[in-house]
Scaffold this active site. Structure first.
Site, short mmCIF file in Angstrom:
data_model
loop_
_atom_site.label_atom_id
_atom_site.label_comp_id
_atom_site.label_asym_id
_atom_site.label_seq_id
_atom_site.Cartn_x
_atom_site.Cartn_y
_atom_site.Cartn_z
N SER A 1 0.83 -1.20 0.00
CA SER A 1 0.00 0.00 0.00
C SER A 1 0.86 1.25 0.00
O SER A 1 1.96 1.26 0.57
CB SER A 1 -0.86 -0.03 1.26
OG SER A 1 -1.43 1.24 1.49
N TYR B 1 -1.26 -1.50 10.77
CA TYR B 1 -1.58 -1.98 9.42
C TYR B 1 -0.42 -1.69 8.47
O TYR B 1 0.07 -2.59 7.78
CB TYR B 1 -2.88 -1.30 8.91
CG TYR B 1 -3.11 -1.53 7.43
CD1 TYR B 1 -3.46 -2.79 6.95
CD2 TYR B 1 -2.96 -0.49 6.51
CE1 TYR B 1 -3.66 -3.01 5.58
CE2 TYR B 1 -3.16 -0.70 5.14
CZ TYR B 1 -3.51 -1.96 4.69
OH TYR B 1 -3.69 -2.17 3.34
N LYS C 1 2.38 -4.29 6.52
CA LYS C 1 2.72 -4.32 5.09
C LYS C 1 4.24 -4.22 4.90
O LYS C 1 4.83 -4.94 4.09
CB LYS C 1 2.03 -3.17 4.35
CG LYS C 1 0.52 -3.31 4.28
CD LYS C 1 0.12 -4.47 3.38
CE LYS C 1 -1.37 -4.70 3.33
NZ LYS C 1 -1.74 -5.97 2.72
P1 NAD Z 1 -11.00 -7.13 1.12
O1 NAD Z 1 -11.19 -7.16 2.59
O2 NAD Z 1 -12.19 -6.82 0.26
O3 NAD Z 1 -10.38 -8.50 0.61
C1 NAD Z 1 -9.58 -9.32 1.41
C2 NAD Z 1 -10.13 -10.72 1.31
O4 NAD Z 1 -9.31 -11.59 2.08
C3 NAD Z 1 -11.56 -10.87 1.83
O5 NAD Z 1 -12.30 -11.64 0.92
C4 NAD Z 1 -11.38 -11.61 3.16
O6 NAD Z 1 -12.51 -12.42 3.46
C5 NAD Z 1 -10.14 -12.42 2.88
N1 NAD Z 1 -9.36 -12.78 4.06
C6 NAD Z 1 -8.94 -11.98 5.07
N2 NAD Z 1 -8.20 -12.67 5.94
C7 NAD Z 1 -8.14 -13.95 5.47
C8 NAD Z 1 -7.51 -15.14 5.93
N3 NAD Z 1 -6.79 -15.18 7.05
N4 NAD Z 1 -7.66 -16.26 5.19
C9 NAD Z 1 -8.39 -16.26 4.04
N5 NAD Z 1 -9.00 -15.16 3.57
C10 NAD Z 1 -8.87 -14.02 4.28
O7 NAD Z 1 -9.82 -6.09 0.82
P2 NAD Z 1 -9.33 -5.47 -0.55
O8 NAD Z 1 -9.70 -4.03 -0.55
O9 NAD Z 1 -9.71 -6.32 -1.68
O10 NAD Z 1 -7.77 -5.53 -0.31
C11 NAD Z 1 -6.98 -6.62 -0.75
C12 NAD Z 1 -5.56 -6.42 -0.29
O11 NAD Z 1 -5.08 -5.18 -0.80
C13 NAD Z 1 -5.39 -6.36 1.22
O12 NAD Z 1 -4.19 -7.03 1.56
C14 NAD Z 1 -5.26 -4.88 1.50
O13 NAD Z 1 -4.49 -4.63 2.65
C15 NAD Z 1 -4.54 -4.40 0.24
N6 NAD Z 1 -4.78 -2.98 -0.05
C16 NAD Z 1 -6.06 -2.53 -0.18
C17 NAD Z 1 -6.28 -1.18 -0.45
C18 NAD Z 1 -7.69 -0.64 -0.56
O14 NAD Z 1 -7.87 0.58 -0.47
N7 NAD Z 1 -8.71 -1.47 -0.77
C19 NAD Z 1 -5.19 -0.30 -0.60
C20 NAD Z 1 -3.91 -0.81 -0.48
C21 NAD Z 1 -3.71 -2.16 -0.21
#
Ligand code: NAD
Ligand code: UDP
Length: 338
Positions: free
Chosen positions: A124, A148, A152
């Protein structure tokens, strides 16, 4: 390629499954649905007219990962699964270190054991903290201000250490800026639990009438209109960036770090105006105090990804808003009503 997508039912994961399938790859998903709904994957299958094998469970489970690697000939892993709420990470740091760091370590160990060497990790822009200038390039200093962000950074470091120790390991670290928008079909999109923390889903819920007004956190930043500036990127552009990264770097061991952003700074007021115009709905707002921990401006230099991956974001701010509105207005309660 045959790709394991962890967290594939989530917001970015579901869109990336589609981008991978459209690019000719096959996917297997592991997800525990802790922050998503099985319906998202069903809709991915409908959109792509193919079935997506699903393992429901914890990505930190070594036994489950071993089972997946033994049942599928996996070429690479895209690791989205994890927890992502900054405020919650301050309240429950151990949850964040376990779910984001420990689980990633188990994944990397299991990959090594299974002879799978390519890992794409969701990092991120938060790892840049408060940048000394914008646009932000990959070699800017990093330093997180909450658990958080630190989780990362630790995983980035673990991957880089593994790339030094294991000459076959391919560590692809993607630092996302602000993913927004939804698939063009309007069938899948962002479906946050409870009150959205992020700007775009909050505005979407105001537009659809679920919330009465938006609070704009700070009107006195040193930006063009006083509100915070971010680099919003269409989730489908982001998803395609993952496919490009895999295709370009698979079989090229080492650590590779890329910003995935557009390079354009958009203020909160720019976004509010765009949403009101595209949705033709009023977006009432009030300017309130700054949110602790927020930075004034954050946008990427996208040059490295363009040069090395041949990838750049192509969708406009109006595309982001129109697709968000299509998803929100046709699914006002997200996947829950399905
Ligand atoms: P999200 O919460 O929609 O998706 C994460 C998925 O992982 C969910 O389906 C959740 O059920 C699953 N999950 C969580 N813990 C788990 C575990 N221990 N075992 C199996 N499944 C698990 O989030 P997102 O927005 O799609 O983000 C995806 C990734 O991108 C994350 O790592 C997040 O930190 C990173 N990220 C997101 C953003 C954002 O703004 N959305 C920005 C930067 C980085
Ligand atoms: N923001 C806001 N009201 C909200 C949510 C966010 O004014 O209800 C602002 C926030 O201060 C920041 C921008 O919108 O300037 C993007 O915030 P978001 O939480 O979406 O992303 P991040 O802070 O991770 O960049």
């Amino acid at each position: 390629m045959h790709i394991l997508v962890t967290g594939g039912a989530g917001y970015i994961g579901s869109h990336t499954c589609i981008a991978l399938i459209e690019a000719g790859h096959t996917v297997v998903v592991v997800d525990d649905f802790s922050n998503s709904h099985p319906e998202a994957l069903k809709r991915v299958e409908t959109i792509c007219e193919t079935s997506v094998p699903l393992y429901q469970g914890d990505v930190g489970s070594r036994a489950l990962l071993e089972q997946i690697f033994s049942e599928h000939n996996i070429d690479g892993v895209i690791h989205f699964a994890g927890s992502k709420a900054v405020g919650e990470s301050v309240e429950k740091p151990m949850l964040y270190y376990r779910n984001n760091v420990t689980a990633s370590q188990v994944l990397i160990e299991t990959m090594q054991h299974a002879g799978v060497h390519t890992l794409v990790f969701s990092s991120s822009a938060t790892v840049y903290g408060d940048p000394h200038s914008v646009p932000i390039a990959e070699d800017f200093p990093v330093g997180a201000t909450n658990p958080y962000g630190r989780s990362k950074l630790v995983v980035e470091q673990i991957m880089q250490d593994q790339a030094v120790a294991n000459s076959a390991f391919n560590a692809i670290i993607l630092r996302y800026f602000n993913p927004v928008g939804a698939h063009a079909s309007g069938k899948i999109g962002e479906d946050p639990n409870g009150i959205p923390n992020n700007l775009m889903p909050f505005i979407a819920q105001v537009a659809v009438g679920k919330r009465s007004e938006l609070s704009i956190f700070g009107g006195d930043y040193p930006t063009k209109d006083g509100t915070g500036v971010r680099d919003y990127i269409h989730v489908c552009d982001l998803a395609e960036g993952h496919a490009k990264a895999l295709e370009t770097l698979h079989g090229k061991p080492g650590a590779h770090i890329f910003n995935l952003g557009t390079g354009a700074g958009v203020s909160v007021l720019d976004m509010v105006k765009a949403y009101a115009r595209v949705s033709q709905r009023p977006i009432p707002y009030q300017i309130v105090a700054r949110r602790p921990g927020d930075v004034a401006q954050c946008y990427a230099s996208p040059d490295h990804a363009k040069t090395v991956l041949g990838w750049q974001a192509v969708r406009s701010l109006d595309d982001m808003v129109a697709s968000s509105w299509r998803w929100q207005s046709s699914n006002p309660h997200g996947y829950r009503e399905a």
